[in-house]
Every structure is written in C-alpha cells, then in structure tokens.
Write an enzyme that holds these catalytic residues in place. Structure first.
Site, short mmCIF file in Angstrom:
data_model
loop_
_atom_site.label_atom_id
_atom_site.label_comp_id
_atom_site.label_asym_id
_atom_site.label_seq_id
_atom_site.Cartn_x
_atom_site.Cartn_y
_atom_site.Cartn_z
N ARG A 102 21.20 33.31 55.39
CA ARG A 102 22.61 33.44 55.80
C ARG A 102 23.12 34.74 55.22
O ARG A 102 23.12 34.93 54.00
CB ARG A 102 23.43 32.26 55.31
N HIS A 129 25.25 32.39 65.18
CA HIS A 129 25.00 31.17 64.39
C HIS A 129 24.18 30.21 65.26
O HIS A 129 24.66 29.14 65.66
CB HIS A 129 26.35 30.56 63.99
N GLN A 132 23.59 26.30 64.64
CA GLN A 132 24.76 25.47 64.93
C GLN A 132 24.75 25.03 66.40
O GLN A 132 25.11 23.90 66.74
CB GLN A 132 26.04 26.26 64.63
N ASP A 223 36.84 27.65 66.46
CA ASP A 223 36.26 27.97 65.15
C ASP A 223 37.37 28.67 64.36
O ASP A 223 38.40 29.07 64.92
CB ASP A 223 35.03 28.87 65.34
N CYS A 263 32.48 23.58 64.56
CA CYS A 263 31.31 23.71 63.68
C CYS A 263 31.64 23.38 62.23
O CYS A 263 30.75 23.10 61.45
CB CYS A 263 30.72 25.11 63.81
N ARG A 291 23.23 18.83 62.51
CA ARG A 291 22.64 20.04 61.91
C ARG A 291 21.31 19.66 61.26
O ARG A 291 20.31 20.36 61.37
CB ARG A 291 23.59 20.63 60.86
N1 NVA Z 1 32.73 31.92 62.16
C1 NVA Z 1 32.57 31.23 60.90
C2 NVA Z 1 31.58 30.12 61.03
C3 NVA Z 1 31.40 29.28 59.80
C4 NVA Z 1 30.35 28.24 59.93
C5 NVA Z 1 32.15 32.22 59.83
O1 NVA Z 1 31.31 33.08 60.11
O2 NVA Z 1 32.68 32.16 58.72
N1 CP Z 2 29.04 25.04 60.25
C1 CP Z 2 28.44 25.58 59.18
O1 CP Z 2 27.50 26.39 59.28
O2 CP Z 2 28.92 25.14 57.99
P1 CP Z 2 28.61 25.75 56.54
O3 CP Z 2 29.27 27.10 56.49
O4 CP Z 2 29.21 24.75 55.60
O5 CP Z 2 27.12 25.88 56.36
#
Ligand code: NVA
Ligand code: CP
Length: 307
Positions: A102, A129, A132, A223, A263, A291
């Site tokens: 990540r 992502h 997801q 989101d 998500c 997930r």
């Molecule tokens: N768009 C959000 C998704 C979190 C799971 C982010 O990148 O923070």
């Molecule tokens: N939806 C998702 O990826 O959640 P986290 O940021 O908690 O991993």
C-alpha cells in the site's frame, strides 16, 4: 508468474475466476473446510499508508490459508529511510512468497514488481485500489445484483473511481461517474478504459450532476472526499464537494432496491448521510468482510499461476 497491480492487466474471465475462487474458499470456510494451499508461505505486507481492512484481511487470510503474514510499516523498514525500491524488492522477494504493498505513487509498485521474483499485489495506490473491487463485485454477485448493472459513482475521481472505471470496462456494464468540475478521474486512465470498453460494450459516462448519475441506477458507490495523502486539501475539498452527499433524497432517484456500496472508512455527514449508511449497512459490512474472501481467492489464484 502474475502480479495484481490493476484490473487493466486481467481479462474478464480471469477477474471472474479469482472471485469464484474466493467464493468457493468462503463457502468451504463457513462449512469448516479449510483451504491450506499456502502452507509454509510468507506474505510480506508493506504499508506506507494507514489501513484497517487491508491489513486485517490479508493477515487473517494468509493465516487461514496456512501461511504467515509480515506487517512492514515504512517507519520500521529501510525503505522509509531511502533504501532503493529495487533493492528492497530483490531482498524481500528472495525471502517471501508474495508481497502486498500500500503506497502513494503507482509507479512505486510497478518498479517493485519489476524487480520482484514473487507476485506483487496492489493494496492501494494513489491511482488504484483493485483488491477492493474484487470484494465489491463479489458482494454484488452474492446479493444477486450482477446482472444489468447501472452503477453510479458519486464523489471524488480517485483511486476507487479509477478502479470502478476499469471494472466496468472489463466486465462491460454501465458506469456513470459524477464529480465536481476539476475532480474528474484521470484522463489517461479513462482513455485506456474507453478503449477496453469498446470491446466489452461498457458504457462509461462522466458528469457533474449527481442526480443525473443516480437516475435509475442499480448500484450506488461513493468514497471519502479526502483520500490519504490529501489531508492538506481538506478544507477546500469539503467546500467543493457540497451537494455530492449521497442522502435519502439522492437515493430516491435510483432504481427500486438499488444497493449502496462504500469501501470504508466512511465519513457520515460528508460523502454519505448517516441514514443512507445505516439503511445499507448490511451490504456495506458484507463488502468489508469480502475483502478477506476475495483476497484469499486472489492469493491462491496467483500461487496457482506461478506454476
Ligand atoms: N480513496 C481512499 C480509499 C481508502 C480505502 C483513499 O485513498 O484514502
Ligand atoms: N477499504 C479499505 O481499503 O480500507 P482500509 O484503508 O482500512 O484498508
């Protein structure tokens, strides 16, 4: 050997096969039949951003498959102190069997994958992502919603939007994306998706009016307005996105029995109202649980492909 960096690199059949693998492992798990295909394997999980779901689902998933997961925060490993990505990739992939990352820039994960001897999984970048989306589509299948999807994504043109655009393009359904002006999805990603959509028959439309996107939609997605890494823009964003909250009035425009996906984490009173969130909490938390199951399917699928 395959990496899982974006859905762009996968055919419709492969995406559905990964989800089917996850569904079958899930069904067996509920019957206490445990798939231990990844016995003695180690998953390295590199996190340069926060996470609840991704960390827990990959770690629990790997354990359930008979393997072990290592949590590596960039605060603790030398990557965070400037050790080159290509060196980190060569070291970690010589000791572990799979890597989940990540991070911020998508190019980081591409470079890592280039130097990695083992499959690399995208656990979220600024651009995509994709894990997801495996869970999201699995959830739609379980709720009997996968036929004739008319999806409406309301909010920021971010990593989740790009992933929905790619899923629609690959699977061939209709996706309307409503964002404020200036917050549309990335033009290059969109261009690539439109080429794929031509073949699959997908209809992908951008608009600035959420009501237009929601009219007759069977699936509604939103989101956060402030993704990880955008904290400094928060004040400005909260102003710009006013009028994009998915609330009961917005949901009244959709098809009957439309589903709402998020998500998570969700910010009530911003991208979604408390009322819409709670009315749809059953499917939202199925989506979160999936997930685990979808990613187990993915890890097993990637392991089988390694030959
Ligand atoms: N768009 C959000 C998704 C979190 C799971 C982010 O990148 O923070
Ligand atoms: N939806 C998702 O990826 O959640 P986290 O940021 O908690 O991993």
């Amino acid at each position: 050997m395959r990496h899982f960096l974006t859905l762009k690199d996968f055919t419709k059949e492969e995406i559905l096969e990964i989800i089917e693998t996850g569904l079958s492992i899930k069904k067996n798990l509920k019957a206490k039949i445990y798939n231990q295909e990844l016995k003695n394997q180690t998953l390295a999980m590199i996190f340069e951003k926060s996470s609840t779901r991704t960390r827990v689902s990959f770690e629990a998933g790997m354990f359930q498959l008979g393997g072990h997961a290592l949590f590596l925060s960039n605060r603790d490993i030398h990557l965070g102190r400037g050790e080159p990505i290509k060196d980190t990739a060569r070291v970690i992939s010589s000791m572990c069997d799979m890597v989940m990352i990540r991070t911020f820039e998508h190019s980081m994960i591409e470079e890592f994958a280039h130097y990695s001897k083992v499959p690399v999984i995208n656990g979220l970048t600024d651009s995509y992502h994709p894990v997801q989306l495996l869970a999201d589509y699995m959830t739609l299948v379980e709720h009997g919603m996968e036929k004739n999807i008319v999806a409406a994504y309301v909010g920021d043109g971010n990593n989740m939007t790009h992933s929905w655009v790619m899923l629609a393009a690959k699977l061939g359904f209709e996706l309307r994306v409503a964002t404020p002006k200036g917050y549309e999805p990335d033009g290059n990603i969109l261009k690539e998706a439109l080429v794929i959509a031509k073949e699959s028959g997908a209809v992908i439309k951008l608009m600035n009016d959420p009501k237009e996107a929601l009219s007759g939609a069977t699936v509604v997605i939103t989101d956060t307005w402030v993704s990880m890494g955008q904290e400094e823009e928060k004040g400005e964003r909260l102003k710009v996105f006013k009028g994009f909250m998915v609330d009961d009035a917005m949901m009244s425009l959709t098809a009957e029995n439309a589903k709402f996906l998020h998500c998570l984490p969700a910010y009530r009173g911003y991208e979604v109202s408390e009322s819409v969130f709670e009315k749809h909490s059953e499917i939202i938390f199925d989506e979160a649980e999936n997930r685990l199951h979808a990613q187990k399917g993915l890890m097993v699928w990637l392991d089988r492909k390694r030959g």
